[in-house]
Design a protein around this motif. Structure first.
Motif, PDB file in Angstrom:
ATOM      1  N   UNK A 152      20.481   3.325 -15.502  1.00 25.11           N
ATOM      2  CA  UNK A 152      20.811   2.420 -16.571  1.00 25.11           C
ATOM      3  C   UNK A 152      20.491   3.135 -17.883  1.00 25.11           C
ATOM      4  N   UNK A 153      21.773   3.209 -18.534  1.00 29.37           N
ATOM      5  CA  UNK A 153      21.656   4.090 -19.861  1.00 29.37           C
ATOM      6  C   UNK A 153      21.592   3.200 -20.857  1.00 29.37           C
ATOM      7  N   UNK A 154      21.028   3.122 -22.010  1.00 29.44           N
ATOM      8  CA  UNK A 154      21.185   2.170 -23.192  1.00 29.44           C
ATOM      9  C   UNK A 154      20.702   3.042 -24.427  1.00 29.44           C
ATOM     10  N   UNK A 175      17.976  -8.731 -25.757  1.00 32.98           N
ATOM     11  CA  UNK A 175      17.875  -9.307 -24.676  1.00 32.98           C
ATOM     12  C   UNK A 175      18.708  -8.762 -23.535  1.00 32.98           C
ATOM     13  N   UNK A 176      19.436  -9.572 -23.007  1.00 35.62           N
ATOM     14  CA  UNK A 176      20.360  -9.331 -21.634  1.00 35.62           C
ATOM     15  C   UNK A 176      21.051  -7.893 -21.955  1.00 35.62           C
ATOM     16  N   UNK A 177      21.686  -7.684 -23.184  1.00 33.78           N
ATOM     17  CA  UNK A 177      22.412  -6.442 -23.636  1.00 33.78           C
ATOM     18  C   UNK A 177      21.649  -5.258 -23.539  1.00 33.78           C
ATOM     19  N   UNK A 178      20.202  -5.333 -23.445  1.00 27.02           N
ATOM     20  CA  UNK A 178      19.647  -4.000 -23.832  1.00 27.02           C
ATOM     21  C   UNK A 178      18.315  -3.828 -22.625  1.00 27.02           C
ATOM     22  N   UNK A 179      17.740  -5.056 -22.443  1.00 27.50           N
ATOM     23  CA  UNK A 179      16.782  -5.000 -21.190  1.00 27.50           C
ATOM     24  C   UNK A 179      17.472  -5.098 -19.865  1.00 27.50           C
ATOM     25  N   UNK A 198      11.957  -1.409  -1.998  1.00 28.35           N
ATOM     26  CA  UNK A 198      11.780  -1.509  -3.413  1.00 28.35           C
ATOM     27  C   UNK A 198      13.090  -1.089  -4.016  1.00 28.35           C
ATOM     28  N   UNK A 199      13.344  -2.109  -5.010  1.00 26.32           N
ATOM     29  CA  UNK A 199      14.734  -1.849  -5.899  1.00 26.32           C
ATOM     30  C   UNK A 199      14.290  -1.148  -7.172  1.00 26.32           C
ATOM     31  N   UNK A 200      14.540   0.023  -7.171  1.00 27.40           N
ATOM     32  CA  UNK A 200      14.336   0.959  -8.244  1.00 27.40           C
ATOM     33  C   UNK A 200      15.282   1.007  -9.233  1.00 27.40           C
ATOM     34  N   UNK A 201      14.788   1.221 -10.564  1.00 36.09           N
ATOM     35  CA  UNK A 201      15.797   1.670 -11.370  1.00 36.09           C
ATOM     36  C   UNK A 201      14.961   2.746 -12.605  1.00 36.09           C
ATOM     37  N   UNK A 202      16.076   3.436 -13.413  1.00 43.36           N
ATOM     38  CA  UNK A 202      15.291   3.973 -14.476  1.00 43.36           C
ATOM     39  C   UNK A 202      16.343   3.863 -15.793  1.00 43.36           C
ATOM     40  N   UNK A 203      15.751   3.091 -16.810  1.00 40.77           N
ATOM     41  CA  UNK A 203      16.459   2.635 -17.916  1.00 40.77           C
ATOM     42  C   UNK A 203      16.140   3.988 -19.106  1.00 40.77           C
ATOM     43  N   UNK A 204      17.030   4.446 -19.460  1.00 41.46           N
ATOM     44  CA  UNK A 204      16.916   5.507 -20.635  1.00 41.46           C
ATOM     45  C   UNK A 204      17.212   4.720 -21.951  1.00 41.46           C
ATOM     46  N   UNK A 205      16.500   4.669 -22.734  1.00 36.58           N
ATOM     47  CA  UNK A 205      16.810   3.719 -24.135  1.00 36.58           C
ATOM     48  C   UNK A 205      16.245   4.757 -25.261  1.00 36.58           C
TER      49      UNK A 205
END
Ligand code: GTP
Ligand code: SPV
Ligand code: MN
Length: 619
Positions: A190-192, A232-236, A150-157
């Motif tokens: 993935x920091x946003x 969009x692609x800048x943020x998701x 599984x290809x995991x990620x964590x986005x902080x936003x």
């Protein structure tokens, strides 16, 4: 500063408690979240659980904040519309960076900065940037949680709009966090931040963002830092940043491919099925092709994906493709009941987030091409009164619908296959008024790769900048290759050598956008593209004919099934023509493009270029 409840670390009591009460034992993750909180100093932290209740609560807060407007349920139930800052409407390619350790590793097609310098510059921007805002922690997985890897990620936003959108576009929340934590799995950080701190007493705006934008990738670390944009692609960040830029770098190292391709399941009248991927640049027809309603009797198409393909090779060397996304972030203009009824049916089920479309008088939404009939009055995407006489589009050309894939009636059951489906063909395509015929077949994998390397298209509104300019867009990946493009081309060629011509997908090149000398589209497109799909399918079966041309094998009008098609002779001629002088002019553009890569360009690409020059000479 104890007076407002903060301690010397910069974290207020609430944030410290929320870190202590993290719903995971994965200390490496909690440490990262703490580190980001110490830098950005949010008001509070929310560990996103991915539930419907949470979505409803956040959407309600967005309505309260003026970011979302809840639509009337009569047309699109449980749906919202957002209007962005007029300067935050598309991907920003000139602000997108691949910060590999060396400049060479980023190659000539990417913006590069030294990673240490970039981090120090961005840390200054991130410092305190979440004041007055909630920091959301979104655990997500691209592709199936049940995949072997599984290809995991964590986005902080700090954007609730991003959280709601990510819930549609990916699998997010508690189950993901649990599996990730239980297995101590690697995840992409993935920091946003929208980059709009809200200081005490400051009035918020409906779409906070920052005029200074950075969309930054650290490919060796597999990390993403995004600042300033909410769109969009800048943020998701699961979408273009992870599933294309970072994943393409992972694929290069690990022997797989991450591509800007839709996936179509095709069933012929004899009930035989094949899977086909197609790479078209942004706003050049992927979603429409994936959701096509074939006009040809007896042919059936189903959608597996509409934007991104991950292609792995199984133990037999068979390429297997998955769609890593769970939703569509589709271009609204041009999506209508007559051109794309499957998209409209999915959207009509509700649960959408629309962005930058126009608002109707009955609190629904409209965009150019949604209906043939144009409403008498609208509020345009910038909040102004609009009438058909206004002389400007009511919806932004890059306005979008964000809709869950499980609402697509024609979604193929194989969408849910964790390891994907066998891939028979790759179709490249672009938006070209001239030169490129309706469809052609490359005669080998290397020739197919050359087609991809030299793919070109007129620019669209999907990225900030001029529209309608022809540019090379290799494999429709120009803005998305996360490393040196020469190495990316080499990776394509090497995979062909490793797995053998017989295993590799056959390669086609289409152009739905060619014009007649009178200026109209030569080919009707949309559902009529099923005629091209049939030709491709039958070529794969070895039952369709074609003519050898400078551009590979092209069908004659007899080789295409034109039953019931209304098309003028001159239109069909224009669609299928391979003109020596046009291809000769094209070669000049190709040579200019290839020069960019200097000695790095694989010799096998030079050989293909020379073979084309030779064919032109002999023609
Ligand atoms: P991204 O989401 O930006 O990657 O775009 P996409 O490749 O999915 O493009 P999409 O399917 O949303 O189509 C973009 C535009 O192209 C829309 O305005 C469509 O109406 C138009 N379009 C799509 N297919 C065709 C076609 O076959 N013929 C013509 N003439 N226009 C098309
Ligand atoms: C594209 O530009 O190719 C898109 C839209 O699919 S975005 O998610 O903004 O990248
Ligand atoms: Mn896209």
């Amino acid at each position: 500063d104890l007076s407002n409840g903060t301690v010397s670390s910069g974290l207020n009591q609430q944030v410290q408690d929320q870190l202590a009460q993290a719903p995971t034992q994965y200390t490496e993750l909690v440490d990262w979240v703490r580190e980001v909180a110490e830098l950005t100093e949010p008001e509070s932290i929310v560990w996103v659980d991915g539930t419907e209740e949470e979505y409803d609560r956040l959407a309600g807060e967005l309505v309260e904040a003026g970011t979302f407007r809840r639509l009337s349920d009569h047309e699109f139930p449980n749906s919202y519309v957002a209007f962005s800052d007029p300067d935050d409407v598309a991907r920003v390619e000139e602000r997108t960076f691949i910060c590999s350790e060396t400049e060479e590793a980023a190659g000539p097609t990417n913006n590069w900065r030294d990673p240490a310098e970039m981090k120090s510059l961005m840390k200054d921007l991130y410092r305190g940037c979440m004041h007055g805002r909630t920091m959301y922690v979104i655990p997500f997985v691209m592709g199936s949680l049940d995949a072997s890897t599984p290809r995991f990620g964590v986005e902080i936003t700090d954007s609730a709009y991003v959280v709601c959108s990510m819930r549609i576009m990916a699998t997010i929340g508690s189950d993901v966090l649990k599996k990730m934590s239980d297995t101590n799995a690697f995840y992409v950080k993935a920091l946003h931040s929208i980059g709009a701190p809200l200081e005490e007493g400051q009035q918020d705006v409906p779409w906070p963002c920052n005029p200074e934008k950075y969309i930054v990738h650290f490919p060796e670390e597999r990390a993403i830092w995004s600042f300033g944009s909410g769109y969009g692609g800048n943020a998701l960040l699961g979408k273009k940043c992870y599933a294309l830029r970072i994943a393409s770098a992972m694929g290069h190292d690990q022997g797989w491919m991450a591509e800007h391709m839709l996936i179509l399941k095709v069933t012929n009248p004899e009930n035989k099925t094949k899977f086909i991927s197609a790479a078209f640049p942004s706003a050049c027809g992927k979603t429409n092709f994936a959701l096509m309603d074939p006009t040809l009797e007896g042919w059936k198409t189903e959608m597996v994906g509409d934007d991104i393909s991950w292609i792995n090779f199984d133990e037999n060397g068979t390429p297997r493709v998955v769609n890593p996304e769970a939703g569509m972030f589709g271009v609204a203009p041009g999506t209508g009941w007559s051109t794309n009824p499957n998209a409209m049916r999915a959207i009509a089920k509700g649960n959408n987030i629309f962005t930058n479309v126009a608002l109707t008088d009955d609190n629904s939404v409209w965009w150019e091409g949604k209906t043939d009939e144009v409403p008498d009055h609208l509020i345009d995407w910038q909040g102004n009164d609009w009438t058909p006489e206004s002389g400007r589009p009511a919806a932004h050309p890059n306005s979008r619908f964000c809709t869950p894939l499980n609402q697509v009636d024609m979604l193929a059951e194989e969408f849910y296959e964790p390891e994907g489906v066998p891939l028979s063909a790759i179709i490249f395509g672009g938006r070209r008024k001239t030169t490129i015929p309706l469809v052609s077949e490359a005669e080998s994998w290397s020739e197919g790769v050359f087609r991809g390397v030299t793919l070109s298209s007129e620019t669209t509104a999907a990225a900030k900048g001029a529209v309608g300019v022809v540019r090379r867009d290799p494999m429709a990946m120009l803005p998305f290759i996360g490393y040196n493009a020469s190495d990316y081309f080499r990776h394509w060629l090497d995979l062909g050598e490793k797995h053998g011509e017989e295993n590799m997908p056959k390669v086609y090149y289409v152009n739905w956008f060619r014009r007649t000398p009178e200026g109209g589209f030569a080919w009707p497109g949309f559902g009529e593209n099923s005629r091209v799909v049939k030709w491709v399918f039958d070529r794969l079966e070895g039952t369709a004919g074609g003519e050898h041309t400078l551009m590979g094998t092209v069908p004659t009008r007899e080789d295409l099934d034109l039953t019931g098609l209304k098309i003028e002779d001159n239109e069909l001629d224009a669609a299928l023509a391979v003109n020596v002088d046009e291809i000769e002019a094209e070669l000049i553009g190709i040579d200019e493009w290839l020069e960019k890569f200097g000695d790095d360009l694989p010799q096998r690409i030079h050989e293909q270029r020379d073979a084309l020059a030779q064919r032109i000479e002999e023609a």
